[in-house]
Design an enzyme around this catalytic site. Structure first.
Site, short mmCIF file in Angstrom:
data_model
loop_
_atom_site.label_atom_id
_atom_site.label_comp_id
_atom_site.label_asym_id
_atom_site.label_seq_id
_atom_site.Cartn_x
_atom_site.Cartn_y
_atom_site.Cartn_z
CE LYS A 259 -9.21 4.87 8.66
NZ LYS A 259 -9.06 4.05 7.44
CB ALA B 12 0.20 -12.33 -18.43
CG ASP C 90 -3.32 -4.69 -18.06
OD1 ASP C 90 -2.10 -4.43 -18.09
OD2 ASP C 90 -4.20 -3.85 -18.29
#
Length: 701
Positions: A128, A45, A43
């Protein structure tokens, strides 16, 4: 060599090559991870590759393209999960950026519904949430599936992952709930939980997440639900999709029912009866923003009455009854080092500011848009100026103003080019005959003889929302176009035949970067795309003002390529033009762009060659047995039971085509009091004329 350099040391040519290399490598890893569940690298790399690609695109925004891996996140389902088609689309919202926009929003509601100034327009206001949208479908009180928003039509099936959230019940408590109810809301991560997660990431030797939204999205989309269960995700409910019976008469009432079902709802939501009250809530929420403990990026306003929401309906991409009022962008000050001109697929010359790197909102910014020639002149922006830039969300940064325009020793005013920097053709500002003004955008007149326009149009043609041809990415399109192998879309579909006939030398399979397998896969992908929907085909053409949503409107209205082509090629006919302008959501700009496109002989020839290679599928028939589906209707006179806009939207929702004038193609004229020349013409042509009450009887309203 460029792979070893830092991004800020790359020349533009080196950056382009490195960008193409990274895009190709990441695409390969994505396929291995999402489709084969067999990642080839760690992950960390993988994240390093993406970070470098993103850094290049920050410094060289002209490389950003729909085909880039950075533009694919959060769009169509990845293939990592199963797909779920939303029973009711999860559409986006229009935006308001200032007080006037909010007043305009309320005014549009009032006008569309034909309300008097004295009538109260109640509107809700709520924060929001900056997270990941999700839809939860309950049948008989049981959660049957949960999905991400995806592209709005189809999302990813993340049911098992959503079930790990404490805020989401797998079974609704006893109560008088609809048998079918889709609860929609936002998956997010609080600031405190985000900080704790990043501490654990760093302790484990992993990269920290950039922000809570990315952390929430990454956590929800883990392949293993056990991983998701270890992430502190939260949920706010605020909307719904399909329901078997109404939840309430109002937005406030519906959200209150979500609370009764056991879902967290936001206690800052308020009901307002004036624009002033809405703005007061907006400013109160903005003032509380820093202390809320979770990210928000604005306030959402919605018409409170649900019967009004139904009457207001939707435009192409968003509801008429809701809007998002965004918070002001974050700003910073830096030096404008240079101004470059980019040429887009429609020939637009866009000025780009090259900046001394500066951090804005946690992101290093080295480029900003200057929009157009008028903006540069209005703000008197010059090379060497100290400027204020701002960045709002994922929007491209822009230059707001010059800090000290009166300083001594300023550079010369920028001389905007009148010739295309790529092909040397004249770059003109079109004159709008209706407004009497010049277009703000200067455009290259070279058309497809301009290498920049041709390249960008071809890239758009094969992009994800158009033909989406796997294996024909940025690098391949650029290489094939520069060599002359693909100089128009039809050439894509003759590539295999030309290669097998020995017309391409050396053959593609013998070239560096290719091989028998990759070329065979490319040709298979091309063959698979010979059949395409009408909406995708129209979007792929890249006609100015005719994008994804407008293409969908045209497809839904005309149904087939033959019908659309007959209309688009005959827009000089007043009746044909009026019929097209009568489509809800279609304006003069799109119609004029189509007329200009089909007037050009070389465009018609290009289309003929392309269509000969394809099977263009008719649009799906409207899923109702309405007696007016496929009929052409004209409204005239003063309608009494609803406004003209409302009547038009209702007719189109039932599958009718609404035109602005009566012709031999008109099926019904709906005439209210005061009908004049249209009623007379309808009588002359034998067009059936209905009163408003007869119209409602016909449609069963």
């Amino acid at each position: 060599m460029s792979a070893l350099k830092d991004v800020d040391q790359l020349t533009e040519a080196e950056a382009r090559a490195e960008h193409a290399r990274l895009a190709r490598e990441i695409a390969g890893h994505d396929k291995a991870y999402y489709q084969s569940d067999a990642p080839k690298i760690s992950d960390a790399a993988y994240d390093a590759l993406r970070r470098k690609l993103e850094a290049i695109e920050v410094r060289f925004p002209q490389f950003i393209d729909l085909l880039s891996p950075t533009q694919r996140v959060g769009a169509v389902p990845s293939g990592k999960f199963g797909e779920i088609r939303h029973a009711v689309p999860m559409l986006s919202l229009g935006n308001a950026f200032n007080d006037e926009d909010v007043a305009d929003f309320v005014g549009r509601i009032r006008r569309f519904l034909g309300l008097a100034e004295s009538d109260v327009v109640a509107v809700t206001a709520e924060p929001k949430i900056d997270g990941l949208s999700a839809s939860l479908r309950y049948v008989g009180g049981k959660l049957v599936h949960g999905a991400t928003r995806g592209d709005g039509q189809t999302g990813e099936d993340v049911t098992q992952n959503l079930l790990t959230l404490d805020d989401i019940p797998d079974t609704l408590p006893p109560g008088d709930w609809p048998d079918v109810v889709e609860v929609r809301g936002e998956v997010y991560m609080s600031h405190a939980d985000f900080a704790a997660l990043n501490e654990r990431q760093i302790e484990a030797g992993k990269d920290a997440y950039k922000n809570p939204r990315n952390a929430a999205a990454g956590s929800l989309r883990q392949i293993d639900p056990k991983m998701t269960s270890q992430r502190p995700l939260r949920f706010f409910a605020y909307a719904w999709g399909e329901v078997s019976e109404p939840l309430s008469d109002t937005q406030m009432g519906a959200v209150a029912r979500f609370g009764e079902m056991g879902f967290p709802v936001n206690d800052l939501m308020a009901r307002c009866e004036t624009v002033e009250a809405l703005l007061a809530v907006y400013r109160d929420i903005e003032a509380r923003r820093a202390g809320l403990g979770y990210d928000i990026d604005g306030v959402v306003y919605k018409a409170d009455r649900l019967d009004w929401q139904e009457r207001l309906g939707f435009v192409a991409r968003a509801p008429r009854w809701a809007i998002a009022h965004k918070f002001p962008a974050e700003q910073a000050t830096t030096i404008l080092e240079a101004i470059d001109i980019q040429v887009g697929r429609t020939g637009a010359l866009t000025p780009v500011a090259r900046l001394t790197p500066v951090t804005v909102g946690g992101v290093v910014v080295t480029n900003a848009t200057l929009h157009n020639q008028d903006e540069i002149e209005r703000k008197d922006i010059r090379v060497g100026d100290t400027v204020v830039i701002q960045r709002a969300g994922d929007v491209i940064p822009q230059v707001v103003r010059v800090v000290d325009p009166d300083r001594p020793g300023r550079g010369e005013a920028f001389d905007f080019p009148t010739e295309c920097p790529v092909c040397g053709s004249q770059a003109l500002r079109e004159h709008d005959a209706k407004t009497g003004k010049l277009d703000v955008v200067r455009r290259c007149t070279g058309g497809l003889i301009c290498g920049a326009q041709l390249k960008e149009r071809l890239k758009h043609f094969v992009s994800r929302k158009a033909f989406d041809i796997e294996g024909l990415g940025i690098k391949q399109i650029e290489a094939f176009q520069e060599e002359g192998l693909i100089t128009e879309p039809a050439h894509i579909f003759t590539l295999k035949a030309r290669n097998e006939a020995g017309e391409i030398k050396p053959p593609l399979q013998e070239r560096e970067g290719f091989g028998e397998t990759s070329i065979r896969n490319l040709f298979t992908s091309i063959e698979d795309r010979r059949t395409i929907t009408l909406a995708r085909f129209l979007n792929a053409l890249g006609i100015r003002h005719v994008g994804e949503n407008t293409s969908a409107l045209f497809a839904r209205t005309y149904g087939s390529w033959a019908a659309f082509h007959a209309a688009a090629a005959n827009l000089s006919d007043e009746a044909v033009r009026a019929e097209m302008l009568g489509i809800d959501g279609i304006g003069n700009a799109a119609v004029e762009a189509l007329e200009q496109y089909f007037t050009e002989a070389h465009n018609r020839d290009l289309l003929d060659r392309l269509v000969a290679q394809l099977t263009i599928e008719d649009a799906e028939a409207i899923a109702n047995d309405s007696p007016v589906a496929g009929k052409t209707v004209v409204f005239t006179g003063a309608l009494e039971r609803m406004t003209r806009d409302e009547a038009k939207a209702k007719a189109q929702a039932l599958g009718a085509k609404v035109a602005g004038s009566v012709s031999g193609k008109t099926d019904y004229l709906v005439a209210g009091p005061g009908a004049g020349s249209k009623a007379k013409k309808a009588a002359e042509l034998g067009v059936e004329t209905l009163t408003e009450d007869e119209w409602f009887d016909l449609i069963g309203a």
